[in-house]
Design a protein around this motif. Structure first.
Motif, mmCIF file in Angstrom:
data_model
loop_
_atom_site.group_PDB
_atom_site.id
_atom_site.type_symbol
_atom_site.label_atom_id
_atom_site.label_comp_id
_atom_site.label_asym_id
_atom_site.label_seq_id
_atom_site.Cartn_x
_atom_site.Cartn_y
_atom_site.Cartn_z
ATOM 1 N N PHE A 187 -24.849 13.399 6.906
ATOM 2 C CA PHE A 187 -26.213 13.126 6.448
ATOM 3 C C PHE A 187 -26.605 11.666 6.646
ATOM 4 C CE2 PHE A 187 -25.842 17.211 4.202
ATOM 5 C CZ PHE A 187 -27.052 17.755 4.567
ATOM 6 N N ILE A 188 -25.630 10.755 6.631
ATOM 7 C CA ILE A 188 -25.955 9.363 6.976
ATOM 8 C C ILE A 188 -26.343 9.269 8.442
ATOM 9 C CG2 ILE A 188 -24.971 7.066 7.273
ATOM 10 C CD1 ILE A 188 -23.394 7.496 4.716
ATOM 11 N N ALA A 189 -25.604 10.011 9.304
ATOM 12 C CA ALA A 189 -25.959 10.040 10.724
ATOM 13 C C ALA A 189 -27.339 10.673 10.936
ATOM 14 C CB ALA A 189 -24.889 10.805 11.501
ATOM 15 N N LEU A 190 -27.652 11.749 10.185
ATOM 16 C CA LEU A 190 -28.981 12.356 10.287
ATOM 17 C C LEU A 190 -30.069 11.391 9.831
ATOM 18 C CD1 LEU A 190 -28.561 16.059 9.098
ATOM 19 C CD2 LEU A 190 -28.971 15.212 11.407
ATOM 20 N N THR A 191 -29.758 10.581 8.820
ATOM 21 C CA THR A 191 -30.725 9.581 8.364
ATOM 22 C C THR A 191 -31.037 8.584 9.472
ATOM 23 O OG1 THR A 191 -29.955 9.800 6.076
ATOM 24 C CG2 THR A 191 -31.173 7.806 6.646
ATOM 25 N N LEU A 192 -29.976 8.085 10.127
ATOM 26 C CA LEU A 192 -30.189 7.146 11.233
ATOM 27 C C LEU A 192 -30.947 7.797 12.376
ATOM 28 C CD1 LEU A 192 -26.802 5.199 11.470
ATOM 29 C CD2 LEU A 192 -29.044 4.279 10.894
ATOM 30 N N TYR A 193 -30.587 9.034 12.690
ATOM 31 C CA TYR A 193 -31.266 9.745 13.779
ATOM 32 C C TYR A 193 -32.748 9.966 13.449
ATOM 33 C CZ TYR A 193 -32.685 13.561 16.836
ATOM 34 O OH TYR A 193 -33.362 14.340 17.730
ATOM 35 N N GLY A 194 -33.011 10.349 12.198
ATOM 36 C CA GLY A 194 -34.400 10.557 11.801
ATOM 37 C C GLY A 194 -35.213 9.274 11.863
ATOM 38 N N ILE A 195 -34.615 8.159 11.476
ATOM 39 C CA ILE A 195 -35.313 6.876 11.529
ATOM 40 C C ILE A 195 -35.595 6.496 12.987
ATOM 41 C CG2 ILE A 195 -35.066 4.411 11.087
ATOM 42 C CD1 ILE A 195 -33.499 5.149 8.563
ATOM 43 N N PRO A 211 -31.146 -1.648 11.249
ATOM 44 C CA PRO A 211 -30.551 -0.593 10.415
ATOM 45 C C PRO A 211 -29.229 -0.062 10.972
ATOM 46 C CG PRO A 211 -32.894 -0.182 10.759
ATOM 47 C CD PRO A 211 -32.511 -1.288 11.665
ATOM 48 N N VAL A 212 -29.121 -0.011 12.297
ATOM 49 C CA VAL A 212 -27.862 0.449 12.887
ATOM 50 C C VAL A 212 -26.733 -0.512 12.555
ATOM 51 C CG1 VAL A 212 -26.712 1.013 15.066
ATOM 52 C CG2 VAL A 212 -29.113 1.633 14.729
ATOM 53 N N LEU A 213 -27.035 -1.809 12.568
ATOM 54 C CA LEU A 213 -26.017 -2.813 12.235
ATOM 55 C C LEU A 213 -25.535 -2.642 10.798
ATOM 56 C CD1 LEU A 213 -24.473 -5.353 13.140
ATOM 57 C CD2 LEU A 213 -26.386 -6.719 12.295
ATOM 58 N N ILE A 214 -26.443 -2.310 9.897
ATOM 59 C CA ILE A 214 -26.051 -2.102 8.496
ATOM 60 C C ILE A 214 -25.102 -0.925 8.376
ATOM 61 C CG2 ILE A 214 -26.923 -1.494 6.210
ATOM 62 C CD1 ILE A 214 -29.490 -2.980 6.942
ATOM 63 N N TRP A 253 -32.910 1.231 3.923
ATOM 64 C CA TRP A 253 -34.293 1.628 3.667
ATOM 65 C C TRP A 253 -35.221 0.424 3.507
ATOM 66 C CZ3 TRP A 253 -36.546 6.008 4.571
ATOM 67 C CH2 TRP A 253 -35.755 7.165 4.675
ATOM 68 N N GLU A 254 -34.700 -0.685 2.995
ATOM 69 C CA GLU A 254 -35.530 -1.884 2.897
ATOM 70 C C GLU A 254 -35.881 -2.403 4.291
ATOM 71 O OE1 GLU A 254 -37.938 -4.529 1.258
ATOM 72 O OE2 GLU A 254 -36.847 -3.009 0.110
ATOM 73 N N CYS A 255 -34.938 -2.270 5.236
ATOM 74 C CA CYS A 255 -35.245 -2.644 6.620
ATOM 75 C C CYS A 255 -36.359 -1.760 7.176
ATOM 76 C CB CYS A 255 -33.995 -2.508 7.482
ATOM 77 S SG CYS A 255 -32.791 -3.836 7.264
ATOM 78 N N CYS A 256 -36.313 -0.481 6.824
ATOM 79 C CA CYS A 256 -37.381 0.415 7.275
ATOM 80 C C CYS A 256 -38.733 -0.011 6.700
ATOM 81 C CB CYS A 256 -37.062 1.858 6.866
ATOM 82 S SG CYS A 256 -35.617 2.559 7.691
ATOM 83 N N PHE A 257 -38.730 -0.487 5.434
ATOM 84 C CA PHE A 257 -39.982 -0.963 4.834
ATOM 85 C C PHE A 257 -40.493 -2.194 5.578
ATOM 86 C CE2 PHE A 257 -38.572 0.761 0.435
ATOM 87 C CZ PHE A 257 -38.761 2.048 0.906
ATOM 88 N N GLN A 258 -39.586 -3.137 5.826
ATOM 89 C CA GLN A 258 -40.001 -4.394 6.436
ATOM 90 C C GLN A 258 -40.411 -4.221 7.891
ATOM 91 O OE1 GLN A 258 -40.433 -7.117 4.646
ATOM 92 N NE2 GLN A 258 -39.691 -5.992 2.837
#
Length: 552
Positions: A187-195, A211-214, A253-258
């Motif tokens: 599910f972490i991989a799905l989160t990255l893929y979805g982003i 986000p990938v680096l994190i 997720w904060e990176c996604c916000f920024q």
């Protein structure tokens, strides 16, 4: 909005400093018994402060409720996970039954935390999963959680060894633990893929590596989890797994916000710089926070009225407003173009109505013309059909009208013209007409013929629909007989009868007549049959019309 952006960056900086402080405090928890508990409490206060503060900011910053809801659920699972860790490490004895149950309970928030993170990515774009699929995923998570909590019955999560086993270990990891770890990685991989999939803006896609680096940091942490104390020459690990996973997901997720991947309630200064909408945002004290270049200032009375209902500032300027968290937003609608369009539409509608009236008048004229042409066509056909009779009347009328038989002959011709024309009018409207029309026509012709002291009689009655052309041909034959024998006629009998499928009319005249010029029956086919028989100076003409009578 620059002030709000500076405030947001300030909070991020404070959070980073607090996180660094929490990492440093962890290194002193084993150096001093006096300060160990205090440092431990401060450390988790910092973590809880970061988690709760970030969850509150998500509620106020994130616009899409589905994303905010699942992110808050994710933070709640993190808080429960940390709470279980605190109770297990500080409030229960190691190796006790409570410690074992808490080890099982550790798996529950971990299962749901990564699941909620993935569900939040579904709100970033148009992609959705069905309600049935969501229910199945959550049911599977509940099943995994229940299996983890009931490990004492199946030992698929941990398998505890009896004392004195001589292995130096208290338990072995079961297959359920590996399944749960695979679940989290999946599910972490799905989160990255979805982003990554929903990042369609080129300028943002170039920074998607953050986000990938994190997540790479989290992966490296998981690989080196067991050997961190030796690599870093520390007595303890730099950060525990529940802390590392929680902080990593929040940073993701904060990176996604920024980066702008998630719609947030920030960045209004850029929006108001490029927007063509006339808008203004004010705080609760009435001070302007943001305003676009095209917004026209409005007096306070109209601003207050706009909060209740739409207000017309000028004839072409409409002011509307609504309350938002922390203030009010006003926007103006320029109705100049709309009113101009409405005026053009009204004018176009007037022109259209005029054209419709002209078209209706033209249609009525065309309809009348068509009707007139049709009537003329019918009258022309009638005139052509009775032209010989009209010529005969004209010829007879040219001579002095002293002879009674001459007047009778003109009257018989006139009756024929009238009746035959009437039958043609009826035939133009319908292929079948009432056979009674033939009876009335014959009776009227015979009645006028009797005025010439001739012996004439009509017997029988016809009724019901019959072929119009056939009835007119039968009447034409009768008229030809009367015209041919008028000067020498002594007696004329007409007998009419009908059977089930045919009509008959027999004409008997005395003296016998020459039948070489009897009217043609062409075009009638087998519908009308003509039989002529002459005997003892008497001629009998039998006309039979098929398809007539009441059966039609």
């Amino acid at each position: 909005m620059p002030e709000l952006r500076r405030r947001e960056r300030l909070w991020l900086l404070v959070s980073a400093l607090l996180l660094t402080l929490a990492l440093l405090l962890r290194q002193f928890v084993s150096y001093s018994v006096v300060t160990e508990s205090a440092f431990f409490v401060v450390q988790y206060v910092i973590y809880y402060g970061i988690l709760i503060g970030w969850a509150v900011s998500v509620k106020y910053r994130v616009i899409r409720r589905s994303i905010a809801r699942y992110l808050i659920f994710m933070v709640a699972a993190m808080c429960v996970w940390m709470l279980i860790q605190i109770i297990q490490k500080r409030m229960v004895n190691s190796g006790s039954d409570y410690d074992r149950v808490l080890s099982y309970a550790n798996m529950v928030p971990l299962i749901f935390m990564t699941l909620f993170s993935y569900m939040a990515t579904l709100g970033m774009g148009q992609a959705r999963i069905g309600r049935t699929s969501s229910i199945l995923i959550f049911c599977l998570a509940v099943i995994l959680s229940l299996m983890a909590l009931l490990n004492d019955y199946h030992h698929l999560l941990y398998r505890y060894l009896p004392e004195g086993a001589g292995t130096g270990r208290e338990y072995y990891f079961g297959p359920l633990r590996h399944i749960i770890y695979v679940w989290n990685i999946f599910f972490i991989a799905l989160t990255l893929y979805g982003i990554f999939r929903r990042c369609n803006i080129p300028t943002i896609r170039r920074r998607i590596w953050i986000p990938v680096l994190i997540m790479c940091f989290l992966l490296i942490y998981g690989i080196t989890y067991g050997i961190q104390p030796f690599i870093l020459a520390l007595n303890v690990r730099l950060i525990e797994k529940h802390q590392a996973v929680s902080i990593s997901l929040i940073m993701l997720w904060e990176c996604c916000f920024q980066l702008g991947l998630v719609p947030t309630n920030t960045g209004y200064e850029k929006l108001f710089q490029v927007s063509s909408v006339r808008a203004e945002i004010e705080d609760n004290s009435g001070q302007t926070v943001h305003v676009t270049s095209g917004f026209i200032p409005v007096v306070e009375d109209k601003r207050k009225a706009a909060l209740k209902d739409t207000v017309m500032v000028t004839e072409n300027l409409r002011l509307r407003a609504t309350q938002i968290r922390g203030g009010n937003v006003f926007w103006e609608d320029d109705l100049t173009q709309i009113r101009s369009t409405q005026s053009r539409l009204i004018e176009d509608r007037r022109i259209l109505y005029e054209r419709i009236d002209l078209l209706e008048a033209e249609n009525r004229t065309n309809a009348n013309q068509i009707q007139t042409n049709e009537q003329n066509r019918v009258y022309d056909r009638i005139t052509a059909a009775v032209r010989p009779e009209l010529a005969q009347i004209q010829k007879l009328a040219a001579n002095p009208l002293n002879d009674r038989n001459q007047l009778v002959r003109i009257s018989v011709l006139g009756v024929y013209i009238k009746r035959f024309a009437n039958m043609m009018l009826l035939a133009d409207q319908n292929e079948f007409i009432d056979a009674g029309e033939l009876v009335l026509s014959v009776q009227e012709s015979i009645r006028y013929l009797q005025l010439g002291q001739f012996f004439c009689r009509v017997n029988g009655v016809l009724q019901g629909p019959a072929e119009a052309e056939g009835l007119m041909k039968m009447y034409q034959v009768l008229e030809w007989v009367m015209e041919a024998q008028f000067d020498s006629l002594q007696a004329l009998l007409v007998d009419m009868s009908q059977e089930e499928n045919r009509l008959q009319m027999q004409i008997t005249c005395e003296p016998a007549l020459v039948t070489d010029h009897i009217p043609s029956l062409s075009g009638m086919g087998n519908l009308l049959d003509l039989q002529i028989h002459t005997e003892d100076d008497v001629t009998m003409i039998l006309l039979t019309l098929a398809r007539g009578g009441e059966i039609w």
